[in-house]
Design an enzyme around this catalytic site. Structure first.
Site, PDB file in Angstrom:
ATOM      1  N   ASN A  94       0.824  -1.211   0.000  1.00  0.00           N
ATOM      2  CA  ASN A  94       0.000   0.000   0.000  1.00  0.00           C
ATOM      3  C   ASN A  94       0.860   1.264   0.000  1.00  0.00           C
ATOM      4  OD1 ASN A  94       0.421  -1.582   2.325  1.00  0.00           O
ATOM      5  ND2 ASN A  94      -0.890  -0.309   3.570  1.00  0.00           N
ATOM      6  N   THR A  95       0.358   2.291  -0.650  1.00  0.00           N
ATOM      7  CA  THR A  95       1.057   3.586  -0.716  1.00  0.00           C
ATOM      8  C   THR A  95       0.054   4.680  -0.339  1.00  0.00           C
ATOM      9  OG1 THR A  95       0.527   3.611  -3.078  1.00  0.00           O
ATOM     10  CG2 THR A  95       2.759   2.960  -2.484  1.00  0.00           C
ATOM     11  N   THR A  97      -1.894   8.011   1.423  1.00  0.00           N
ATOM     12  CA  THR A  97      -1.519   9.424   1.522  1.00  0.00           C
ATOM     13  C   THR A  97      -0.974   9.671   2.930  1.00  0.00           C
ATOM     14  OG1 THR A  97      -3.307   9.927   0.014  1.00  0.00           O
ATOM     15  CG2 THR A  97      -2.415  11.768   1.246  1.00  0.00           C
ATOM     16  N   SER A 134       3.033  -1.312  -7.062  1.00  0.00           N
ATOM     17  CA  SER A 134       2.305  -0.241  -6.372  1.00  0.00           C
ATOM     18  C   SER A 134       2.321   1.022  -7.229  1.00  0.00           C
ATOM     19  CB  SER A 134       2.992   0.106  -5.046  1.00  0.00           C
ATOM     20  OG  SER A 134       3.019  -0.984  -4.175  1.00  0.00           O
ATOM     21  N   CYS A 280      -7.748   4.926  -4.743  1.00  0.00           N
ATOM     22  CA  CYS A 280      -6.732   5.415  -5.681  1.00  0.00           C
ATOM     23  C   CYS A 280      -6.919   6.837  -6.209  1.00  0.00           C
ATOM     24  CB  CYS A 280      -6.647   4.460  -6.870  1.00  0.00           C
ATOM     25  SG  CYS A 280      -5.988   2.861  -6.393  1.00  0.00           S
ATOM     26  N   ARG A 449     -26.804   7.679  -7.798  1.00  0.00           N
ATOM     27  CA  ARG A 449     -26.051   6.930  -8.811  1.00  0.00           C
ATOM     28  C   ARG A 449     -26.793   6.806 -10.131  1.00  0.00           C
ATOM     29  NH1 ARG A 449     -20.605   6.130  -7.818  1.00  0.00           N
ATOM     30  NH2 ARG A 449     -20.361   6.062  -5.576  1.00  0.00           N
TER      31      ARG A 449
HETATM   32  P1  NAD Z   1      -3.808  -3.213   0.071  1.00  0.00           P
HETATM   33  O1  NAD Z   1      -3.707  -2.361   1.287  1.00  0.00           O
HETATM   34  O2  NAD Z   1      -5.066  -3.967  -0.203  1.00  0.00           O
HETATM   35  O3  NAD Z   1      -2.624  -4.306   0.095  1.00  0.00           O
HETATM   36  C1  NAD Z   1      -1.308  -4.034   0.420  1.00  0.00           C
HETATM   37  C2  NAD Z   1      -0.778  -5.197   1.257  1.00  0.00           C
HETATM   38  O4  NAD Z   1       0.621  -5.033   1.432  1.00  0.00           O
HETATM   39  C3  NAD Z   1      -1.376  -5.276   2.658  1.00  0.00           C
HETATM   40  O5  NAD Z   1      -2.009  -6.543   2.839  1.00  0.00           O
HETATM   41  C4  NAD Z   1      -0.166  -5.102   3.592  1.00  0.00           C
HETATM   42  O6  NAD Z   1      -0.243  -5.917   4.758  1.00  0.00           O
HETATM   43  C5  NAD Z   1       0.966  -5.555   2.697  1.00  0.00           C
HETATM   44  N1  NAD Z   1       2.271  -5.040   3.097  1.00  0.00           N
HETATM   45  C6  NAD Z   1       2.622  -3.752   3.352  1.00  0.00           C
HETATM   46  N2  NAD Z   1       3.930  -3.670   3.637  1.00  0.00           N
HETATM   47  C7  NAD Z   1       4.423  -4.926   3.550  1.00  0.00           C
HETATM   48  C8  NAD Z   1       5.723  -5.494   3.721  1.00  0.00           C
HETATM   49  N3  NAD Z   1       6.782  -4.718   4.006  1.00  0.00           N
HETATM   50  N4  NAD Z   1       5.880  -6.823   3.575  1.00  0.00           N
HETATM   51  C9  NAD Z   1       4.820  -7.608   3.272  1.00  0.00           C
HETATM   52  N5  NAD Z   1       3.560  -7.130   3.077  1.00  0.00           N
HETATM   53  C10 NAD Z   1       3.384  -5.811   3.220  1.00  0.00           C
HETATM   54  O7  NAD Z   1      -3.451  -2.279  -1.148  1.00  0.00           O
HETATM   55  P2  NAD Z   1      -3.913  -2.454  -2.691  1.00  0.00           P
HETATM   56  O8  NAD Z   1      -5.287  -1.911  -2.883  1.00  0.00           O
HETATM   57  O9  NAD Z   1      -3.597  -3.845  -3.132  1.00  0.00           O
HETATM   58  O10 NAD Z   1      -2.921  -1.437  -3.391  1.00  0.00           O
HETATM   59  C11 NAD Z   1      -1.538  -1.722  -3.538  1.00  0.00           C
HETATM   60  C12 NAD Z   1      -0.926  -0.700  -4.479  1.00  0.00           C
HETATM   61  O11 NAD Z   1      -1.526  -0.823  -5.775  1.00  0.00           O
HETATM   62  C13 NAD Z   1      -1.134   0.745  -4.063  1.00  0.00           C
HETATM   63  O12 NAD Z   1       0.013   1.481  -4.415  1.00  0.00           O
HETATM   64  C14 NAD Z   1      -2.300   1.196  -4.911  1.00  0.00           C
HETATM   65  O13 NAD Z   1      -2.285   2.576  -5.158  1.00  0.00           O
HETATM   66  C15 NAD Z   1      -2.075   0.425  -6.191  1.00  0.00           C
HETATM   67  N6  NAD Z   1      -3.282   0.160  -6.982  1.00  0.00           N
HETATM   68  C16 NAD Z   1      -4.461  -0.165  -6.374  1.00  0.00           C
HETATM   69  C17 NAD Z   1      -5.580  -0.445  -7.143  1.00  0.00           C
HETATM   70  C18 NAD Z   1      -6.895  -0.798  -6.492  1.00  0.00           C
HETATM   71  O14 NAD Z   1      -7.898  -0.811  -7.196  1.00  0.00           O
HETATM   72  N7  NAD Z   1      -6.932  -1.112  -5.204  1.00  0.00           N
HETATM   73  C19 NAD Z   1      -5.501  -0.420  -8.543  1.00  0.00           C
HETATM   74  C20 NAD Z   1      -4.281  -0.125  -9.143  1.00  0.00           C
HETATM   75  C21 NAD Z   1      -3.182   0.169  -8.341  1.00  0.00           C
END
Ligand code: NAD
Length: 473
Positions: A94-95, A97, A134, A280, A449
């Protein structure tokens, strides 16, 4: 990509979230001879991935996981083992804000990317291709390189690629099966190009070669922020027009249709609504705002900031309409909130407009009953509770309840507010006559909606108020 490159046999994905889980499950399904291990520090999440009750809801995800899990797809909390074994490592953490300090509210908090990268440097014993999955600010790959080079043994070579993910929640599996494009950004060096070719081979397991695009690393990083900013901008543009429609008698659905027929504009993402949500859009635009400010481009920052401000305005505007239609007071009234997820076909509530609306209704002293087909009850309490405020959940529960179905939510209510476009709420699916019978009169529906046939529902007796159409009362 016809240059010599390594064939990948083992992949590790750090982060088993909404992106890492589905993306690498599909990669495993489509590349049966590549071992894919998805690791996460969150043991509960990993246990759920290994169970029949997956931690996230996505149409089609269960089948993909079932085909590959135990064959060449593994979920584990053993981050070190995953890194050690892999030729290629996705960083899909996760990234969020940043919430405190300089840049708070705008900058991306890259702490999770940093710690995942440090872990790779500490554990790796052989050459690795490290892939940013990410969404990250432009030039993050450079910071990752500094961490790797400063902390790993000097004989290990790291190639860093950018491979942003464009899937949308709710349609993740079909987006992954049939992507519009796969972007791979690399340094323009022999080893950068070779690493990109190795990753391209993985996607070529199912994506046509001409849709796998290679480019400069920084362009790839920026393209992801740019694509999300442009998508959100379309929503804010149509929402800004919806306000004009409400004041003039124009109908936003007709205006969207007319604009969308222009082949330069196209019809997608022109649906007016109570506002965009999700983890996002806002985060990535704010990221772009922060980037512009740090590059001393204040006009560019202001331009993008406006997209987020319009989104906030839309939620306030819609709430004001609810209040003014309900005789300028919500005190003691019951509002049924249909949908709490930020969009249909997902249980994700991050930045959901429903959270903002429910909080506004609480401020106005209403009672709120929420129904959502996929959102867990515990998630609702978490979303409505200020972190660290003692007894806050109890205070919230005095005003907010969770209903088992839409009929229960609307029973005795003064108004229904549709916050999520679940098909379950359409007038072809729900029995609105039955709902009407159970409500206080006059019974209002606020369609945030645009999913109802307003004329049909009005015939039952409802007063229907719709975004982008003038007030009917
Ligand atoms: P999320 O919070 O669902 O998942 C991230 C996971 O990473 C969490 O389960 C967390 O426990 C794990 N994590 C964090 N640090 C860690 C570490 N050091 N070692 C092991 N595990 C670790 O987040 P997401 O929605 O999957 O998003 C991830 C990235 O993808 C973000 O940068 C987001 O902006 C991007 N993104 C998200 C989407 C979306 O629709 N959710 C779409 C495109 C891009």
């Amino acid at each position: 990509i016809n240059i010599p490159h390594k064939k990948i046999t083992s992949i590790c994905c750090i982060g088993a979230g909404y992106v890492g889980g589905p993306t690498c499950a599909v990669i495993a399904q489509k590349n049966p001879h590549v071992k894919v291990t998805i690791v996460d520090l969150n043991a509960g999440r990993i246990a759920a991935w290994n169970s029949d009750n997956l931690p996230i809801y996505e149409p089609g995800l269960d089948e993909v996981v079932k085909t590959a899990r135990g064959r060449n797809l593994f979920f584990s909390t053993d981050v070190d083992a995953g890194i050690l074994e892999a030729d290629l490592i996705f960083v899909s953490v996760n990234t969020p804000t940043k919430i405190k300090g300089i840049g708070a509210g705008f900058a991306a908090d890259l702490g999770y990317v940093e710690s995942a990268t440090r872990k790779i440097a500490q554990v790796a014993k052989s050459n690795k291709i490290v892939v940013e999955k990410s969404t990250v600010p432009c030039r993050t790959a450079q910071s990752m390189r500094h961490i790797l080079e400063a902390n790993a043994p000097p004989n290990i070579q790291f190639d860093i690629l950018s491979n942003p993910e464009f899937l949308a929640e709710g349609t993740a599996i079909s987006d992954l099966f049939y992507p519009d494009r796969v972007l791979i950004g690399s340094l323009d060096t022999e080893s950068g190009r070779s690493a990109a070719a190795s990753l391209a081979d993985i996607y070529a397991g199912w994506v046509p070669r001409d849709q796998i695009i290679t480019m400069n690393l920084w362009s790839s990083e920026l393209s992801k922020l740019a694509a999300n900013a442009i998508l959100a901008q379309r929503i804010s543009s149509i929402n800004a027009l919806s306000a004009i429609c409400e004041a003039t008698g124009a109908d936003i659905d007709e205006v969207s249709y007319a604009c969308g027929l222009d082949s330069r504009i196209g019809p997608k993402f022109l649906k007016a609504s109570v506002g965009f949500g999700g983890s996002c859009f806002q985060k990535d635009i704010l990221n772009l705002v922060y980037l512009s400010e740090s590059l001393h481009l204040p006009e560019v920052a202001t331009y993008w900031k406006q997209v987020v401000e319009m989104n906030e305005y839309q939620k306030r505007r819609f709430t004001n309409r609810v209040i003014s239609c309900l005789f300028n007071t919500l005190t003691g009234k019951k509002i049924a909130v249909f949908g709490f997820a930020f969009k249909k076909d997902t249980g994700d509530t991050r930045e959901s407009p429903a959270i903002t609306l429910v909080n506004y209704f609480r401020e106005e002293k209403a009672y709120i009953s929420i129904y959502d087909p996929k959102v867990e009850e515990s998630q609702v309490w978490m979303d409505l509770t200020e972190p660290g405020v003692v007894d806050e959940t109890e205070a919230v529960k005095r005003q907010v309840s969770i209903a088992a179905n839409p009929y229960e939510a609307a029973s005795g209510a003064d108004a229904i507010v549709i916050c999520t476009e679940w098909n379950d709420f359409r007038d072809t699916v729900l029995d609105y006559e039955k709902i009407y019978e159970g409500m206080k009169k006059p019974a209002f529906i606020f369609d945030g909606r645009l999913i109802l046939d307003a004329k049909k529902v009005e015939k039952i007796g409802f007063k229907v108020e719709t975004i982008g159409r003038p007030r009917s009362t």
